[in-house]
Design an enzyme around this catalytic site. Sequence first.
Site, short mmCIF file in Angstrom:
data_model
loop_
_atom_site.label_atom_id
_atom_site.label_comp_id
_atom_site.label_asym_id
_atom_site.label_seq_id
_atom_site.Cartn_x
_atom_site.Cartn_y
_atom_site.Cartn_z
N ALA A 445 0.83 -1.05 -0.17
CA ALA A 445 0.04 -0.02 0.01
C ALA A 445 0.98 1.25 0.11
CB ALA A 445 -0.93 0.16 1.25
N SER A 446 1.13 1.85 -1.32
CA SER A 446 2.49 2.60 -1.16
C SER A 446 2.43 4.00 -1.57
CB SER A 446 3.39 1.94 -2.33
OG SER A 446 2.95 1.87 -3.83
N ALA A 447 1.18 4.31 -2.01
CA ALA A 447 0.79 5.70 -2.57
C ALA A 447 1.12 6.75 -1.25
CB ALA A 447 -0.28 5.83 -3.32
N LYS A 451 7.86 6.11 1.37
CA LYS A 451 8.61 4.77 1.81
C LYS A 451 9.07 3.87 0.74
CE LYS A 451 5.69 4.83 5.89
NZ LYS A 451 4.50 5.75 5.37
N ASP A 469 -0.64 0.38 -5.13
CA ASP A 469 -1.75 0.76 -4.16
C ASP A 469 -3.09 0.83 -4.92
OD1 ASP A 469 -1.58 3.08 -1.61
OD2 ASP A 469 -3.37 3.20 -2.91
N ASP A 496 -5.84 -4.48 -5.48
CA ASP A 496 -6.02 -4.43 -4.21
C ASP A 496 -5.38 -5.34 -3.50
OD1 ASP A 496 -7.36 -5.40 -1.73
OD2 ASP A 496 -9.40 -5.02 -2.50
N ASP A 513 2.17 -1.22 4.87
CA ASP A 513 2.16 0.21 5.46
C ASP A 513 0.42 0.57 5.29
OD1 ASP A 513 2.71 2.66 7.05
OD2 ASP A 513 2.86 3.84 4.89
N CYS A 570 -0.17 4.54 10.96
CA CYS A 570 -0.05 5.59 11.62
C CYS A 570 -1.28 5.83 12.49
CB CYS A 570 0.04 6.88 10.48
SG CYS A 570 -1.35 6.92 9.35
C1 SAM Z 1 -1.00 4.71 4.95
S1 SAM Z 1 -1.44 4.96 3.24
C2 SAM Z 1 0.33 4.43 2.68
C3 SAM Z 1 1.33 5.33 2.64
C4 SAM Z 1 2.52 5.06 1.83
N1 SAM Z 1 3.13 3.75 2.28
C5 SAM Z 1 3.75 6.05 1.97
O1 SAM Z 1 4.69 5.78 2.54
O2 SAM Z 1 3.83 7.06 1.15
C6 SAM Z 1 -2.41 3.63 2.91
C7 SAM Z 1 -2.45 3.24 1.43
O3 SAM Z 1 -3.21 2.18 1.17
C8 SAM Z 1 -4.09 2.27 0.10
N2 SAM Z 1 -5.04 1.12 0.26
C9 SAM Z 1 -6.42 1.02 0.80
N3 SAM Z 1 -6.82 0.00 0.72
C10 SAM Z 1 -6.12 -0.79 -0.02
C11 SAM Z 1 -6.02 -1.96 -0.37
N4 SAM Z 1 -7.25 -2.80 -0.10
N5 SAM Z 1 -4.98 -2.50 -1.12
C12 SAM Z 1 -3.89 -1.76 -1.46
N6 SAM Z 1 -4.04 -0.23 -0.95
C13 SAM Z 1 -4.79 0.04 -0.35
C14 SAM Z 1 -4.51 3.60 0.13
O4 SAM Z 1 -5.15 4.14 -0.87
C15 SAM Z 1 -3.38 4.24 0.60
O5 SAM Z 1 -2.58 4.87 -0.34
#
Ligand code: SAM
Length: 715
Positions: A445-447, A451, A469, A496, A513, A570
Amino acid sequence: MGRRAKNKQGDPSPLAEVKENAGRPSQKKLGKRKADDVDSANKRPAKKVKEGEARTDKPSKPTAAKGRATTASKNEGKARPVKSKSKKPSFEDDAEGAGCSEGWEDVEDDGDLQQHAKTLFHEDDEDEFVGFEGDLNDLDLDGADEDDDLLRGPAQELDLGSDDEEEDELPVKLKSKKSKQADRPLKIIPTMSDASSGESDEEEEDEDGPITMKNIEARSRALDARAAREAELDLEELQQAELAGEEDGDDFADADMDEEGEGGEDSEAFVLPTAEEREEEKKRGGPDVHTVQRRMRECVRVLGNFKKLAAKGRSRSEYVQQLISDIASYYGYNDFLAEKLFQLFPVAEAIEFFEANEVPRPVTIRTNTLRTRRRDLAQALINRGVNLEPIGKWTNVGLQVFESSVPIGATPEYLAGHYMLQAASSFLPVIALSPQPGERVLDMASAPGGKTTHMAALMQNTGVVFANDANKARVKSLTANVHRLGCKNVVVCSYDGREFPKVIGGFDRVLLDAPCSGTGVISKDASVKTNKSERDFALLSHLQKQLILCAIDSVAPDSKTGGYLVYSTCSVTVDENEAVVDYALRKRPNVKLVDTGLEFGRPGYTSYRGKTFSDKLSLTRRFYPHVHNMDGFYVAKFKVEKRAKVKGEKDEAAGGTKGVDADVDMGDASPAFDDAEDQQYIEENNRKRMRAKGLRVPPRTKPAPVAAGTATAAA
Ligand SMILES: C[S@@+](CC[C@H](N)C(=O)[O-])C[C@H]1O[C@@H](n2cnc3c(N)ncnc32)[C@H](O)[C@@H]1O
């Protein structure tokens, strides 16, 4: 009411290097820890240390509120020096579905739900795309320099040392122009001694007349000093009032939950309202802020020495209920969240946590070592009028920005990808995961990529990082950051996370994350105070449990160099952290928790409100704004080992055995969710979808699901 929440806050204290005692400290230990580590790290005099202890050990917060209110008002009208890019990410809909709702099962068509989902996750508010990829020398900066000249103070001097020095020896020795922020105490109430700097004469003079560039610093110092004196007086007053209670030596953690008190001299003057009176008061529009402050102070004091100070016939829980209700109105939380967060800490510490959420955390940046070195970046920014320092010994790439005459998110160095605007807490999971050059890594979950790009840099642009993401809109800013920072080993994708390892598996290391409630970043996003319900925590915890199993199953147990998963959020709630990790340990016997390798952070809970977790949860780490002066955060590190095959089990049951990873032995790694629990959530989602489509929703066959931690709390 939330009047407190509306107060403008002072600037953040510097990030301290914090080393903690293992184990959850008692109040007394906590005071000592702060004194020994945090304060001494800031090289503050011994007297302040004592005050720090007193404040942590005693119910001093109402003083804090008053003291800080004064400090806050002092800051009103002062421009924040650093333009922090803490803008909330946008959640624009795209063809695939809207915003974060992509992370949810069966909710894509639900307009309301999408709207709801936007407020449900906390998305890290890190870097955004600016889109420059050229050479710094190509940029014409003259205009900007001229514009800034008036604002700029004397340039910070930088002792570069030798070029051959190792980066981790902190070659950047910054002899900075003394930053007022740097002088600020880590604790929230400034005291007399915090402010004293031998410049008192200067502080006293020049209080009237217009603020000019010439007198602004002296004026500001004078205000600091005045606030400090007031706070000191408050503290003394409070200490006197507490003297009687001290002999008893009860600390908050040990106080008997339901014992009735004798009623002391102080408690006689304060009459705790009954539940009915509280309701009446609410109906009348709530009490005034002074009443709330006083009542909070009294409740904390009584709860700190219940036997001696409680009024006759009144139970501890009555004081607690009153305090939670006042916290909710004073700081602007809904009652549910105020109680949930209050329960995480001993009474006096809870107030510190709520107070810390009112103060912005320090602005920090991470050097992109793919493009530059920290010392070079520091020098370049100092030349532009940025006042900064290395964050602490625990990171060799972080810089804390105290003040800047240029927008820190739009400098040429930023545009050229020399750094990422990134919260200090966000460094932690990557440090814990420690990806190695040449490895295959998944960031599930990288956006927007804070990180991911950190990992790419640690891997020196070798190997490969799959940056995934579910949210396609956010993937755009992820891609942009990957380009801006010059990461050449990153593959961006948008699934997903629960589709892994079917999509691809067999990774040396995985970072999850996870999407979370954001209770650790309330100082950045105050909407969390009111927009989270019990159901939100239940849904998030469930999603996190599903994601963590998929993350585990995506790790190659036979990796020669790794075989690790780091789970982080977080958020500070137990439902989203220990409960998820404990669930993973139970569902996947082939994983074990290992040390995060992080130098500080409190151990995770091994039990919480009647629920017992694995003892190994103490290897996980919690970070708090009021303790570490960084966003609330949680980090757990797992080692994934080979699974023993169960007799007669079909290989294709494994989620990721097809395609490129068919060679990976996934054993019985089919995502095994808790079916009974899942059924409730699926039913609940179907109901919502029907409701959104205007269909008649059948009556529930089972009660609506409840969060794991919440159920525990009730136990
Ligand atoms: C805490 S943020 C991640 C921040 C990122 N790791 C960074 O360091 O910039 C959580 C992310 O999880 C994504 N997300 C939510 N549900 C998800 C899923 N089922 N699978 C993958 N990503 C998901 C969101 O779009 C969001 O970008």
